[in-house]
Design an enzyme around this catalytic site. Structure first.
Site, PDB file in Angstrom:
ATOM      1  N   ARG A  11       0.819  -1.213   0.000  1.00 11.17           N
ATOM      2  CA  ARG A  11       0.000   0.000   0.000  1.00 11.17           C
ATOM      3  C   ARG A  11       0.851   1.261   0.000  1.00 11.17           C
ATOM      4  NH1 ARG A  11      -2.568  -4.030  -0.630  1.00 11.17           N
ATOM      5  NH2 ARG A  11      -4.745  -4.365   0.023  1.00 11.17           N
ATOM      6  N   ASP A  59      15.900   4.398  26.346  1.00 16.76           N
ATOM      7  CA  ASP A  59      15.050   4.900  27.426  1.00 16.76           C
ATOM      8  C   ASP A  59      15.463   4.184  28.707  1.00 16.76           C
ATOM      9  OD1 ASP A  59      12.819   5.367  29.276  1.00 16.76           O
ATOM     10  OD2 ASP A  59      11.734   6.101  27.528  1.00 16.76           O
ATOM     11  N   ARG A  70      -1.213   6.739  27.785  1.00 17.94           N
ATOM     12  CA  ARG A  70      -0.786   7.350  26.523  1.00 17.94           C
ATOM     13  C   ARG A  70       0.387   6.632  25.856  1.00 17.94           C
ATOM     14  NH1 ARG A  70       1.063   9.320  30.917  1.00 17.94           N
ATOM     15  NH2 ARG A  70       3.219   9.981  31.170  1.00 17.94           N
ATOM     16  N   CYS A 185       4.644  16.266  31.979  1.00 17.97           N
ATOM     17  CA  CYS A 185       3.287  15.713  32.023  1.00 17.97           C
ATOM     18  C   CYS A 185       2.869  15.408  33.448  1.00 17.97           C
ATOM     19  CB  CYS A 185       3.225  14.443  31.178  1.00 17.97           C
ATOM     20  SG  CYS A 185       3.479  14.713  29.412  1.00 17.97           S
TER      21      CYS A 185
END
Length: 260
Positions: A11, A59, A70, A185
């Site tokens: 695609r 990380d 999230r 956050c």
């Protein structure tokens, strides 16, 4: 590419101005992602799904229950696991052809410079100015494109800085000396789709730079207001006194995007 890969990416390959050549560039590419959180999750998922051949994900954190709202790379069963381990497992399920290299530590100094130099492009999905400044400097020094994103509350920002072309502004031209108040956050909150949008756009910009497709967000800052769903794009200007890029910047790109 084999027949299975041609079917997997069919695609994309059928798109105008994409084709097998652009897909092969993705398959051959190595992207370093700094951060496997809210921004790094969608960026990594879409880059792996699109066929980037190698993703190095750095990380130092472990998965916490507050991340799950999230950070879509991770799930309930991943609680207290290193984020890079759950990221590698999830991405292998998305696309086993993508090689994922986990780095469960905060990249700094020589280790950061080496990781940036080893990659073709860097996605900065970190959440603090110190890391962003360090990544920006390493990208400019190594001559690597940097796709930088940020999100807080209902707002997001995105830009592309072309250390690979030694042209235009760098991240430090935008934020100068980093005296802006740090916002997290944990202190200010974040609406989950905001990081999803910005992280997905980081993947899009990375693909554009790697393949030479379209017009990347070079020297421009995209600002998203999620409450009104307004998008603004601001033109960024190089800082003639920038300590990172002013001494090496050229005015005209040395070669087209995606050919380096």
């Amino acid at each position: 590419m084999n027949d299975d890969q041609l079917l997997r990416y069919s695609r994309q390959i059928m798109l105008p101005d994409f084709g097998v050549e652009a897909q092969q560039r993705l398959n051959d590419a190595h992207v370093l992602i700094i951060g496997a959180g809210g921004l790094g999750s969608p960026a990594a998922l879409y880059l792996a799904a699109a066929g980037v051949g190698r993703l190095t994900i750095a990380d130092p954190d472990r998965v916490d229950v507050s991340n799950l709202q999230r950070q879509i790379l991770h799930g309930q069963r991943d609680l207290d696991r290193p984020k890079v381990d759950s990221a590698r497992e999830r991405l292998a399920d998305i696309n086993p052809d993508t090689r994922v290299v986990p780095i469960a530590e905060r990249l700094e100094d020589a280790a950061l410079q080496a990781a940036v130099a080893a990659a073709d492009l860097v996605v900065d999905a970190s959440d603090n100015f110190a890391t962003r400044f360090a990544v920006n400097a390493a990208c400019w020094q190594a001559g690597r494109a940097l796709v930088s994103g940020a999100a807080i509350r209902y707002e997001g920002q995105l830009s592309v800085f072309r250390g690979d072309l030694a042209a235009g502004p760098c991240y430090q031209c935008l934020y100068r000396d980093g005296t802006e108040a740090e916002q997290t956050c944990a202190e200010n909150g974040i609406l989950a789709p905001i990081v999803g949008i910005i992280g997905s756009l980081q993947a899009l910009e990375a693909i554009k730079v790697l393949t030479g497709l379209g017009e990347p967000l070079d020297g421009r800052l995209l600002i998203l207001d999620g409450r009104s769903l307004e998008l603004r794009t601001l033109k960024l200007h190089p800082d003639p006194d920038c300590p990172v890029c002013s001494g090496t910047r050229v005015q005209t790109p040395a070669h087209p995007a995606g050919t380096g």
